[in-house]
Design a protein around this motif. Structure first.
Motif, PDB file in Angstrom:
ATOM      1  N   THR A 139      20.251  38.895  99.401  1.00  0.00           N
ATOM      2  CA  THR A 139      20.533  37.539  99.899  1.00  0.00           C
ATOM      3  C   THR A 139      20.104  36.484  98.875  1.00  0.00           C
ATOM      4  OG1 THR A 139      20.256  38.267 102.180  1.00  0.00           O
ATOM      5  CG2 THR A 139      20.111  35.902 101.773  1.00  0.00           C
ATOM      6  N   PHE A 140      18.943  36.700  98.246  1.00  0.00           N
ATOM      7  CA  PHE A 140      18.480  35.768  97.216  1.00  0.00           C
ATOM      8  C   PHE A 140      19.467  35.727  96.046  1.00  0.00           C
ATOM      9  CE2 PHE A 140      16.361  35.250  93.109  1.00  0.00           C
ATOM     10  CZ  PHE A 140      15.871  33.961  93.242  1.00  0.00           C
ATOM     11  N   CYS A 141      19.872  36.907  95.589  1.00  0.00           N
ATOM     12  CA  CYS A 141      20.815  36.964  94.455  1.00  0.00           C
ATOM     13  C   CYS A 141      22.142  36.304  94.823  1.00  0.00           C
ATOM     14  CB  CYS A 141      21.049  38.407  94.047  1.00  0.00           C
ATOM     15  SG  CYS A 141      19.603  39.213  93.329  1.00  0.00           S
ATOM     16  N   LEU A 142      22.571  36.497  96.057  1.00  0.00           N
ATOM     17  CA  LEU A 142      23.825  35.913  96.522  1.00  0.00           C
ATOM     18  C   LEU A 142      23.727  34.387  96.581  1.00  0.00           C
ATOM     19  CD1 LEU A 142      26.607  36.902  97.491  1.00  0.00           C
ATOM     20  CD2 LEU A 142      25.697  36.894  99.829  1.00  0.00           C
ATOM     21  N   GLU A 143      22.603  33.900  97.056  1.00  0.00           N
ATOM     22  CA  GLU A 143      22.386  32.441  97.118  1.00  0.00           C
ATOM     23  C   GLU A 143      22.417  31.826  95.726  1.00  0.00           C
ATOM     24  OE1 GLU A 143      18.723  31.800  99.105  1.00  0.00           O
ATOM     25  OE2 GLU A 143      19.450  32.494 101.062  1.00  0.00           O
ATOM     26  N   ARG A 144      21.765  32.467  94.784  1.00  0.00           N
ATOM     27  CA  ARG A 144      21.732  31.918  93.423  1.00  0.00           C
ATOM     28  C   ARG A 144      23.116  31.977  92.776  1.00  0.00           C
ATOM     29  NH1 ARG A 144      17.905  28.687  93.663  1.00  0.00           N
ATOM     30  NH2 ARG A 144      18.274  28.326  91.445  1.00  0.00           N
ATOM     31  N   ASN A 146      27.077  24.617  85.261  1.00  0.00           N
ATOM     32  CA  ASN A 146      28.018  24.423  84.143  1.00  0.00           C
ATOM     33  C   ASN A 146      27.788  25.432  83.024  1.00  0.00           C
ATOM     34  OD1 ASN A 146      29.289  22.200  85.348  1.00  0.00           O
ATOM     35  ND2 ASN A 146      27.674  20.815  84.631  1.00  0.00           N
ATOM     36  N   SER A 147      26.705  26.194  83.166  1.00  0.00           N
ATOM     37  CA  SER A 147      26.360  27.159  82.125  1.00  0.00           C
ATOM     38  C   SER A 147      27.034  28.503  82.428  1.00  0.00           C
ATOM     39  CB  SER A 147      24.839  27.337  82.050  1.00  0.00           C
ATOM     40  OG  SER A 147      24.510  28.407  81.214  1.00  0.00           O
ATOM     41  N   GLU A 148      27.958  28.898  81.588  1.00  0.00           N
ATOM     42  CA  GLU A 148      28.647  30.182  81.772  1.00  0.00           C
ATOM     43  C   GLU A 148      27.684  31.344  81.604  1.00  0.00           C
ATOM     44  OE1 GLU A 148      31.633  31.184  82.768  1.00  0.00           O
ATOM     45  OE2 GLU A 148      32.061  29.078  83.248  1.00  0.00           O
ATOM     46  N   ASP A 149      26.736  31.179  80.685  1.00  0.00           N
ATOM     47  CA  ASP A 149      25.757  32.243  80.445  1.00  0.00           C
ATOM     48  C   ASP A 149      24.904  32.477  81.692  1.00  0.00           C
ATOM     49  OD1 ASP A 149      24.317  34.125  78.728  1.00  0.00           O
ATOM     50  OD2 ASP A 149      22.661  32.692  78.874  1.00  0.00           O
ATOM     51  N   LEU A 150      24.445  31.386  82.326  1.00  0.00           N
ATOM     52  CA  LEU A 150      23.624  31.499  83.534  1.00  0.00           C
ATOM     53  C   LEU A 150      24.447  32.116  84.670  1.00  0.00           C
ATOM     54  CD1 LEU A 150      21.042  31.020  85.117  1.00  0.00           C
ATOM     55  CD2 LEU A 150      21.778  28.653  85.502  1.00  0.00           C
ATOM     56  N   ARG A 151      25.692  31.676  84.796  1.00  0.00           N
ATOM     57  CA  ARG A 151      26.549  32.221  85.847  1.00  0.00           C
ATOM     58  C   ARG A 151      26.773  33.723  85.655  1.00  0.00           C
ATOM     59  NH1 ARG A 151      29.864  31.122  89.914  1.00  0.00           N
ATOM     60  NH2 ARG A 151      31.741  32.370  90.162  1.00  0.00           N
ATOM     61  N   GLN A 152      26.967  34.147  84.420  1.00  0.00           N
ATOM     62  CA  GLN A 152      27.191  35.566  84.144  1.00  0.00           C
ATOM     63  C   GLN A 152      25.946  36.387  84.479  1.00  0.00           C
ATOM     64  OE1 GLN A 152      30.162  36.980  83.183  1.00  0.00           O
ATOM     65  NE2 GLN A 152      29.070  38.895  83.614  1.00  0.00           N
ATOM     66  N   LYS A 153      24.778  35.843  84.141  1.00  0.00           N
ATOM     67  CA  LYS A 153      23.537  36.559  84.449  1.00  0.00           C
ATOM     68  C   LYS A 153      23.328  36.674  85.954  1.00  0.00           C
ATOM     69  CE  LYS A 153      20.951  35.562  80.208  1.00  0.00           C
ATOM     70  NZ  LYS A 153      19.783  34.879  79.636  1.00  0.00           N
ATOM     71  N   ARG A 154      23.643  35.606  86.677  1.00  0.00           N
ATOM     72  CA  ARG A 154      23.533  35.658  88.143  1.00  0.00           C
ATOM     73  C   ARG A 154      24.484  36.705  88.716  1.00  0.00           C
ATOM     74  NH1 ARG A 154      23.416  29.116  89.479  1.00  0.00           N
ATOM     75  NH2 ARG A 154      21.164  28.815  89.180  1.00  0.00           N
ATOM     76  N   GLN A 155      25.678  36.747  88.177  1.00  0.00           N
ATOM     77  CA  GLN A 155      26.672  37.718  88.643  1.00  0.00           C
ATOM     78  C   GLN A 155      26.190  39.146  88.381  1.00  0.00           C
ATOM     79  OE1 GLN A 155      30.835  37.034  87.476  1.00  0.00           O
ATOM     80  NE2 GLN A 155      30.956  39.230  86.969  1.00  0.00           N
ATOM     81  N   ASP A 156      25.662  39.385  87.201  1.00  0.00           N
ATOM     82  CA  ASP A 156      25.178  40.728  86.847  1.00  0.00           C
ATOM     83  C   ASP A 156      24.026  41.148  87.759  1.00  0.00           C
ATOM     84  OD1 ASP A 156      27.060  40.750  84.857  1.00  0.00           O
ATOM     85  OD2 ASP A 156      25.654  40.228  83.240  1.00  0.00           O
TER      86      ASP A 156
END
Length: 597
Positions: free
Chosen positions: A331-336, A342-352
């Protein structure tokens, strides 16, 4: 009774004279007030009095007060309030007291009186009111908290608030909410005293024997309450609530640290503890942040915080690998992941991180059903169809009796235009409880209508309406009739209706649909309408007065209708309807005759 009412009216004369004298009301308005008040007084002095009579009286008096307030503001006259408003307010108190004495158990009446006292700043009356209310309703913790908060925040009386909380704990010794608010109150009291002491020291005033205890100033009383509370209330949730309170008070860092240590020591095996400790990392500052920080730097800082949270969750799932713990993690990972960035790098890390958490929870057989649904939607969003199909199959294998899980799997297959949808639907219908299978049938016919021939779709409908479960068959009969009309027109719908109208149970909507289809025809035949109404009345005539009225309206308004039949239909309705439905029909029929319906 008349003498009592007359006395009440005479008691109002001084305030009414003042209203006219100062120009707030005209003589005509005064007479209107007397007339209205007389009627209201008579109603509350009858033998058979009702609660609504008192409520209406109070509302009238409150409206009068509001009107006086507006008129004062308009003409700029603010004198003689003791002679006018004070007497009205006192009268409202008396009416409320009479009502709450008669209907002691009606909490809404008490709370209405409380709201009135707060609005008109009747502090003395409110203190007495809280005492009376709590004597009648000591079993409601929320009322004790309301009374204590009012004493603390409005009357600024910490002693009275403390006394109320101590009384509340006698009645509710294990109420988390009472302890939490008592704990908050003592911290507020300590903060208030700290401010007073600071102001006195700054002003260098001599206050004589006035002393401030260091123990109280540092939250000593709150610590005593906390120690007492954790002896009676178990569980990490209560500790976390107290931490949320103490965090608001900067001077109580020591107490906050103590509660946090106790949380970790006493509830190390509770997923809520680990979830709290992980999320707490988001509040920690990685680096001192200057006033102007670039967006990439902010994103890096946020990533570091989230990575620390992730590490805590990793430790947690190794320590207590349970479904609730994995739920907290995922749930925490899903929320984040759902948070915008705007950061693609941050979004990719969250997705992983999210996909990794999903996979590991799944491999441990500890992922909850609702999270499987989220996972499948995510996989479709990320264009990973093969993985989605594989996970959907595994989910229905684990939750084989879950309608929602099969529904989600079928939606995935439909979105990906899979070839074995019909096979999977058949499999799902065998696994789920027949009483709960309606969503699967609806999904099947919806898909079949778009992807298969009319003959195949009709065969599915015929299977569905034959199911001996009303929850399924009733709805599917309506859907079948609607589909027949939509796909092949009126003649097909009539044929379906003829095949189903003796296949009970039926719904009123089934008949209404067929009646509407007939009305939509260019040449609406009255004979057909009569047949449909008669068949509907055979099923629902004893409990639906509106159906009889609709039939009568049809006879009156249709070009080929026979108004002379209305009397016969009326007589049949009276004979057929049962209980209160007869009165309902008679009143509506009367309105229809007079042109009001």
């Amino acid at each position: 009774m008349a003498e009592v009412v007359q006395q009440q009216i005479e008691d109002r004369i001084p305030e009414l004279e003042q209203l006219e004298r100062v120009g707030l009301f005209t003589n005509k308005e005064i007479r209107a007030v007397i007339k209205k008040v007389s009627a209201l007084e008579y109603r509350i002095h009858r033998r058979a009095i009702g609660k609504e009579d008192f409520i209406n009286y109070v509302q009238y008096e409150i409206n009068l007060l509001e009107l006086i307030k507006k008129r004062r503001s308009r003409i700029g006259y603010f004198f003689k309030k003791d002679d006018i408003e004070y007497s009205i307010v006192q009268r409202i108190h008396r009416i409320f007291r009479r009502a709450t004495t008669k209907w002691k158990s009606d909490l809404q009446l008490w709370l209405s009186h409380v709201a009135f006292c707060k609005k008109w700043n009747c502090k003395t009356q409110l203190s007495k009111l809280f005492s009376s209310m709590l004597a009648i309703h000591p079993d409601k913790p929320a009322l004790w908290i309301m009374a204590a908060k009012w004493e603390m925040e409005d009357r600024l009386s910490s002693e009275s608030a403390r006394h109320l909380f101590l009384r509340a704990l006698r009645f509710h010794p294990e109420s988390p909410k009472v302890f939490q608010e008592y704990f908050r109150m003592e911290l507020m009291h300590a903060e208030k005293q700290r401010k007073e002491k600071a102001e006195i020291e700054q002003a260098k005033m001599d206050v004589g024997e006035l002393e401030y205890s260091d123990e109280i100033l540092n939250g000593g009383l709150a610590r005593i309450i906390y120690k007492d509370a954790i002896q009676k209330i178990k569980g990490a949730e209560f500790h976390i609530c107290l931490l949320a309170v103490v965090k608001l008070f900067g001077f109580a860092q020591g107490l906050q640290k103590e509660i946090l240590e106790d949380l970790q020591a006493l509830h190390a095996d509770d997923p809520l503890t680990w979830d709290f400790m992980a999320r707490r990392e988001l509040e920690m500052d990685c680096l001192p942040t200057p006033e102007h920080v670039s967006k990439p730097t902010k994103a890096m800082d946020l990533d570091r915080k989230e990575q620390r949270c992730y590490v805590v969750y990793e430790t947690a799932v190794h320590s207590i690998s349970t479904a609730p713990m994995w739920k907290c993690f995922v749930t925490f990972c899903l929320e984040r992941f759902k948070r915008k960035t705007n950061s693609e790098d941050l979004r990719q890390k969250r997705q992983d991180r999210l996909l990794n958490a999903f996979c590991r929870a799944h491999e441990s057989d500890l992922l909850e059903e609702s999270l499987y649904v989220e996972w499948l939607h995510l996989l479709l969003e990320l264009s990973q169809p093969e993985t989605a199909i594989e996970i959907a199959a595994a989910a229905t294998e684990r939750f084989r009796h879950s309608v929602e899980m099969w529904q989600t799997r079928l939606q995935v297959l439909m979105e990906l235009k899979s070839k074995d949808i019909a096979l999977r639907i058949e499999e799902g219908l065998k696994q789920v409880n027949t009483k709960e299978s309606l969503p699967l049938w609806l999904l099947w016919v919806q898909w079949s209508e778009e992807a298969q021939s009319a003959e195949v779709t009709e065969a599915i409908f015929q299977r569905a309406v034959a199911i001996p479960v009303p929850a399924v068959s009733i709805t599917m009969k309506e859907k079948y009739l609607d589909w027949a009309h939509r796909s092949s027109g009126y003649k097909k719908a009539k044929k379906v209706f003829a095949s189903l109208n003796e296949n009970r149970p039926l719904s009123l909507g089934f008949f209404h649909k067929m009646i509407q289809f007939e009305k939509d025809q260019e040449t609406c035949k009255m004979r057909n309408l009569q047949e449909y109404y008669e068949r509907a009345l055979r099923e629902f005539g004893s409990s639906d007065p509106d159906l009889w009225l609709a039939y009568i309206k049809e006879e009156l308004n249709h070009p080929l209708g026979k108004p002379e039949n209305c009397g016969q239909i009326h007589w049949r309705a009276i004979k057929c309807l049962q209980g209160e439905h007869v009165e309902d029909f008679v009143s509506k029929y009367t309105l229809l005759q007079t042109g009001h319906l």
